[in-house]
Enzyme design. Structure first.
Site, PDB file in Angstrom:
ATOM      1  N   GLU A 101      54.346  42.842  35.266  1.00  0.00           N
ATOM      2  CA  GLU A 101      54.761  44.223  35.008  1.00  0.00           C
ATOM      3  C   GLU A 101      53.589  45.069  34.517  1.00  0.00           C
ATOM      4  O   GLU A 101      53.487  46.265  34.839  1.00  0.00           O
ATOM      5  CB  GLU A 101      55.866  44.263  33.938  1.00  0.00           C
ATOM      6  CG  GLU A 101      57.184  43.641  34.361  1.00  0.00           C
ATOM      7  CD  GLU A 101      57.266  42.150  34.042  1.00  0.00           C
ATOM      8  OE1 GLU A 101      56.208  41.475  34.005  1.00  0.00           O
ATOM      9  OE2 GLU A 101      58.376  41.649  33.847  1.00  0.00           O
ATOM     10  N   ILE A 115      27.696  37.202  54.160  1.00  0.00           N
ATOM     11  CA  ILE A 115      28.124  36.071  53.328  1.00  0.00           C
ATOM     12  C   ILE A 115      29.404  35.416  53.846  1.00  0.00           C
ATOM     13  O   ILE A 115      29.757  34.321  53.443  1.00  0.00           O
ATOM     14  CB  ILE A 115      28.280  36.532  51.864  1.00  0.00           C
ATOM     15  CG1 ILE A 115      26.971  37.155  51.387  1.00  0.00           C
ATOM     16  CG2 ILE A 115      28.650  35.392  50.941  1.00  0.00           C
ATOM     17  CD1 ILE A 115      25.745  36.271  51.519  1.00  0.00           C
ATOM     18  N   SER A 125      32.966  36.955  54.629  1.00  0.00           N
ATOM     19  CA  SER A 125      34.171  37.739  54.898  1.00  0.00           C
ATOM     20  C   SER A 125      33.811  39.153  55.322  1.00  0.00           C
ATOM     21  O   SER A 125      32.829  39.723  54.862  1.00  0.00           O
ATOM     22  CB  SER A 125      35.061  37.779  53.658  1.00  0.00           C
ATOM     23  OG  SER A 125      34.367  38.312  52.576  1.00  0.00           O
ATOM     24  N   GLU A 141      36.516  35.591  58.354  1.00  0.00           N
ATOM     25  CA  GLU A 141      37.533  35.074  57.422  1.00  0.00           C
ATOM     26  C   GLU A 141      38.834  35.869  57.414  1.00  0.00           C
ATOM     27  O   GLU A 141      39.557  35.860  56.420  1.00  0.00           O
ATOM     28  CB  GLU A 141      36.960  34.955  55.994  1.00  0.00           C
ATOM     29  CG  GLU A 141      35.732  34.048  55.923  1.00  0.00           C
ATOM     30  CD  GLU A 141      35.133  33.934  54.522  1.00  0.00           C
ATOM     31  OE1 GLU A 141      35.874  34.061  53.523  1.00  0.00           O
ATOM     32  OE2 GLU A 141      33.910  33.701  54.430  1.00  0.00           O
ATOM     33  N   TRP A 198      38.569  26.583  40.475  1.00  0.00           N
ATOM     34  CA  TRP A 198      39.559  27.655  40.572  1.00  0.00           C
ATOM     35  C   TRP A 198      40.977  27.130  40.777  1.00  0.00           C
ATOM     36  O   TRP A 198      41.850  27.840  41.237  1.00  0.00           O
ATOM     37  CB  TRP A 198      39.141  28.657  41.664  1.00  0.00           C
ATOM     38  CG  TRP A 198      37.899  29.418  41.259  1.00  0.00           C
ATOM     39  CD1 TRP A 198      37.310  29.427  40.022  1.00  0.00           C
ATOM     40  CD2 TRP A 198      37.095  30.281  42.063  1.00  0.00           C
ATOM     41  NE1 TRP A 198      36.193  30.231  40.020  1.00  0.00           N
ATOM     42  CE2 TRP A 198      36.039  30.766  41.262  1.00  0.00           C
ATOM     43  CE3 TRP A 198      37.160  30.698  43.393  1.00  0.00           C
ATOM     44  CZ2 TRP A 198      35.051  31.648  41.741  1.00  0.00           C
ATOM     45  CZ3 TRP A 198      36.184  31.570  43.874  1.00  0.00           C
ATOM     46  CH2 TRP A 198      35.145  32.039  43.053  1.00  0.00           C
ATOM     47  N   ASP A 227      30.311  27.396  50.421  1.00  0.00           N
ATOM     48  CA  ASP A 227      30.228  28.320  49.278  1.00  0.00           C
ATOM     49  C   ASP A 227      30.470  27.588  47.961  1.00  0.00           C
ATOM     50  O   ASP A 227      31.446  26.861  47.831  1.00  0.00           O
ATOM     51  CB  ASP A 227      31.303  29.409  49.414  1.00  0.00           C
ATOM     52  CG  ASP A 227      30.988  30.384  50.542  1.00  0.00           C
ATOM     53  OD1 ASP A 227      29.801  30.637  50.793  1.00  0.00           O
ATOM     54  OD2 ASP A 227      31.942  30.890  51.157  1.00  0.00           O
ATOM     55  N   HIS A 244      29.928  45.129  45.420  1.00  0.00           N
ATOM     56  CA  HIS A 244      30.996  45.497  44.491  1.00  0.00           C
ATOM     57  C   HIS A 244      31.110  47.004  44.321  1.00  0.00           C
ATOM     58  O   HIS A 244      32.041  47.503  43.734  1.00  0.00           O
ATOM     59  CB  HIS A 244      30.764  44.836  43.129  1.00  0.00           C
ATOM     60  CG  HIS A 244      30.631  43.350  43.241  1.00  0.00           C
ATOM     61  ND1 HIS A 244      29.418  42.740  43.492  1.00  0.00           N
ATOM     62  CD2 HIS A 244      31.540  42.362  43.193  1.00  0.00           C
ATOM     63  CE1 HIS A 244      29.604  41.438  43.574  1.00  0.00           C
ATOM     64  NE2 HIS A 244      30.874  41.177  43.401  1.00  0.00           N
TER      65      HIS A 244
HETATM   66  N1  GLN Z   1      32.384  33.318  52.043  1.00  0.00           N
HETATM   67  C1  GLN Z   1      33.040  34.020  50.989  1.00  0.00           C
HETATM   68  C2  GLN Z   1      33.218  35.470  51.353  1.00  0.00           C
HETATM   69  O1  GLN Z   1      32.400  36.014  51.994  1.00  0.00           O
HETATM   70  C3  GLN Z   1      32.269  33.918  49.685  1.00  0.00           C
HETATM   71  C4  GLN Z   1      32.978  34.629  48.569  1.00  0.00           C
HETATM   72  C5  GLN Z   1      32.389  34.399  47.164  1.00  0.00           C
HETATM   73  O2  GLN Z   1      31.275  34.002  47.016  1.00  0.00           O
HETATM   74  N2  GLN Z   1      33.132  34.657  46.124  1.00  0.00           N
HETATM   75  O3  GLN Z   1      34.184  36.099  50.984  1.00  0.00           O
HETATM   76 ZN    ZN Z   2      29.682  35.660  46.349  1.00  0.00          ZN
END
Ligand code: GLN
Ligand code: ZN
Length: 772
Positions: free
Chosen positions: A19, A440, A442, A493, A570, A608, A703
């Protein structure tokens, strides 16, 4: 007569149905007022206190609630918001969200500019992230918020007996950063009077106990910090409030006698991670002080072995004259709310679990079992039966997995040839230009992708249609990368919800909850898988997707996997064998995936490991042992790669300089890392260390929604070039692009490719000079 009190260090705050997340995001979109948000806060607190009271706890805990982060609450309580947040005359709650999210409205960005959000970092070794207080030699503190006192009054008005909680002054300063490089500890004298005021005020309100959290007592502390505890607590004691000093996450070890000696009324210790210290604490702690034993695990979701706990507690009770407080090891912030919400969980696995609500019931049961053993017998027997079924369940142990692990040859974690030889072979196979460009893994998870997945999950889309939709996404991702001129492609991905969940869903030994959310930061939650049994891979997972993607292009497409340590880190991990034994099992499963990918013609496989460093134990003495096993688990996954198969790995969240030897020991042919936010500072470490294999330092911060220009990235690449030999350098963003949109992604990648081309031109024009 045995007299047991029960309490908890803290309760989750996000809400059983998340919530708080919903309310926060509405408020941030401008769809609700501060008062409406405050009302949701009040409702959640009253519900959480009622749960504590209904479970028979002697106190409810007040002060664990936060609209974003409890450390941020303290920043406002002590009036130490950094100057850049003061320039507008905003109400406290608006300033609070600015601390957390920056001023640009929404996106966090760590650019250090005016109005930029506070940095976020991990709360000890958990997956919770706190906002880092920024202090400097000029910081002044003053009691500046009534939030805590208001919440205390709120709980009292509801008729609760209150234990307030505060982060202790030493831990607060330890968690902060000094922006001018000054010594944070020097600020203690200025901070303590404010604590004095807070404590006096709580006492005035009639609060019986104040829990003061000093988890840093479980760390290797410099002597100056240890000594500061004595003076600080001597001074805090003057306020006359009854203090319960709380430690957790780690054994006290050399700080044990210090913690027992401090002038406080009680001490809480982590009775799970430091169970072996309980009897010593009971010995050292003067009998007039309260001992709170955190015997129910606040970090994991397994049902407590109550018989074992009762046996551990017997000598402690003897020493304490039958008086004891029982608790969870730490705040329940780190576990989900309740099993009651889980309607689709495997019934047998569910009978082995306990979430926050069930843990409250366990505390109540332990109390009864000690005070009135007879009446607890039936409930204890039920727990015993559940645990016995877990121990005996034929599903938990997989003989084939165990046999295979036991029979691994000595060189199973060793690539066949050294990097120098592999590099030649791979170079000949892949024929890449200098400064090769890649991403990387995705690509944007568009609303279309998410809608297709949601439809598939609720049965509105059949698997053939879903597969076709994902293939179409992959095909367009490949086309876009070709158009951009990237050298090493990825499939994007699209078919993955989450990099750990996706693999967990395809491995045996994992269970998934419907509502098992745990706060990661602010409104963000994660739903960690539960690893309950031996892990194996019933069938190849990514091979069809990878083969399909590779079939669409002449350029190499990387196979994309999540490494064993990250999958472990995780998840909620079974507690009936050492954690890293579970990592080895995952490694074996993923090793088969690497092999199947290369057999399917995939020349590059990325594994990864963004969470490799997260598993680092808090005490230095245990770190080497962890790193050895973690590195081995990665290598076990990777070493099946032939010399000609290029293994990449990826890590985010910097701070590698102290573990560079271990990163090198992973022996990945290429590592891509996050460096753009620290303006490549990280790379100095790689340079000094002479990191032997190839490196792709992230040249732009994914980011942030800002599209970096060619010149920005060139500047970073030239810096990298100054410390790393050119032939080792790759060019890539610093993480996956799934949270971004396609427009910004394409613009940024276009600039990145242009920057790489410029680097190649500069290298070419330099060559004749160098030869001359
Ligand atoms: N291969 C993943 C991606 O590109 C790596 C993500 C990560 O490092 N958190 O989303
Ligand atoms: Zn990363």
């Amino acid at each position: 007569m045995k007299k047991i009190h029960t309490h908890i260090p803290g309760f989750p705050r996000i809400g059983a149905q998340r919530e708080l997340k919903t309310a926060l995001e509405r408020h941030w979109r401008g769809e609700s007022t501060a008062e409406e948000l405050a009302e949701v806060g009040r409702t959640l607190r009253s519900r959480h206190w009622a749960a504590q009271r209904d479970a028979g706890l002697d106190f409810v805990t007040v002060g664990d609630f936060a609209f974003y982060d409890h450390v941020a609450n303290h920043i406002q309580l002590f009036g130490c918001e950094p100057a850049r947040f003061h320039f507008r005359d905003e109400p406290a709650l608006a300033r609070y969200f600015t601390l957390a999210r920056g001023r640009s409205g929404g996106e966090r960005c760590g650019c250090g500019q005016e109005g930029a959000a506070l940095e976020m970092t991990k709360w000890f070794d958990t997956n919770y992230h706190y906002l880092v207080p920024e202090l400097d030699a000029d910081t002044r503190f003053a009691l500046a918020s009534t939030r805590l006192f208001d919440e205390v009054a709120e709980a009292q008005a509801l008729g609760h007996a209150v234990k307030a909680t505060l982060i202790g002054p030493l831990t607060f300063l330890w968690l902060a950063k000094a922006t001018d490089g000054s010594c944070r500890l020097d600020l203690l004298d200025r901070l303590l009077p404010v604590y004095g005021e807070v404590l006096a005020r709580l006492k005035e309100q009639g609060v019986a106990w104040v829990q003061i959290e000093e988890p840093i007592l479980g760390l290797d502390l410099p002597q100056a910090w240890r000594s500061a505890f004595e003076t600080a607590y001597w001074q805090l004691n003057q306020a006359g409030a009854q203090l319960l000093l709380a430690t957790y996450f780690s054994p006290l070890e050399e700080n044990l006698s210090l913690a027992c000696r401090l002038p406080v009324a009680g001490l809480h210790v982590d009775g799970v991670r430091a169970a072996h210290e309980l009897v010593s604490v009971a010995d050292w702690l003067p009998v007039h002080k309260v001992l709170s034993a955190g015997v129910v695990d606040g970090r994991n979701i397994w049902r407590t072995d109550l018989d074992a706990v009762l046996a551990t507690l017997a000598p402690v009770l003897d020493k304490r004259g039958g008086r004891l407080w029982l608790s969870t090891s730490c705040s329940l912030l780190h576990v989900p709310y309740s099993l009651a919400a889980e309607t689709a969980l495997d019934a047998e696995v569910e009978s082995w679990l306990a979430f926050a609500h069930e843990k409250l019931a366990e505390l109540a049961l332990l109390k009864t079992a000690i005070e009135a053993p007879g009446s607890a017998a039936p409930a204890l027997a039920a727990t015993r039966a559940a645990l016995a079924s877990r121990r005996a369940s034929p599903r938990v142990r997989d003989a084939a997995v165990r046999a295979r692990l036991a029979a691994l040859p000595a060189d199973a974690a060793q690539r066949k040839s050294p990097f120098a030889e592999r590099r030649l072979l791979q170079g000949a196979m892949l024929n890449l230009p200098p400064f090769p460009t890649t991403t990387i893994g995705s690509f944007p998870q568009t609303p279309d992708i998410r809608a297709a997945r949601a439809a598939f999950r609720r049965g509105a889309l059949d698997s053939a249609a879903y597969e076709a939709a994902m293939r179409a996404e992959i095909a367009q991702a490949i086309r876009r990368q070709e158009a951009l001129g990237l050298d090493v492609l990825v499939h994007g991905e699209a078919e993955r919800n989450d990099m750990v969940e996706y693999f967990g869903e395809h491995l045996a030994g994992f269970a998934f909850t419907r509502h098992g959310w745990v706060q990661s930061y602010g409104s963000r939650c994660v739903k960690p898988p539960v690893i309950w049994g031996d892990v194996s891979r019933p069938a190849p997972i990514t091979v069809d997707w990878a083969r399909y993607a590779q079939g669409l292009t002449e350029k190499p497409v990387k196979g994309m996997l999540t490494g064993p340590v990250t999958i472990l880190q995780w998840s909620f991990v079974r507690d009936d064998q050492p954690r890293l034994d579970t990592a080895d099992q995952i490694a074996l499963a993923m090793r088969d995936e690497v092999d199947d990918l290369q057999r399917a013609g995939i020349a590059i496989v990325q594994i990864d490991e963004p969470a490799l460093r997260e598993g680092l134990p808090l005490r230095q003495s245990r770190q080497a042992g962890y790193l050895d096993r973690a590195v081995r688990a990665f290598r076990l996954t990777a070493a099946v790669a032939r010399d000609a198969t290029q293994v990449h790995t990826h890590m985010c969240y910097a701070e590698f300089n102290d573990i560079l030897p271990q990163i090198a020991a992973l022996d990945a042919d290429v590592i891509t890392i996050e460096t753009s936010r620290s303006a490549m500072a990280l790379l100095d470490g790689f340079g000094d260390f002479r990191y032997p294999n190839d490196i792709g330092p992230g040249v732009y911060d994914i980011h942030s929604p800002r599209v970096p220009g060619r010149e920005d990235m060139l500047a970073l690449l030239r810096r990298a070039r100054a410390v790393i030999p050119a032939e080792q350098l790759w060019v890539n963003p610093d993480c996956g692009l799934k949270t971004r949109g396609w427009d910004e992604t394409e613009s940024a990648l276009r600039n990145m490719v242009a920057a790489a081309h410029q680097m190649r031109r500069e290298a070419n024009s330099r060559k004749p000079l160098e030869a001359a």
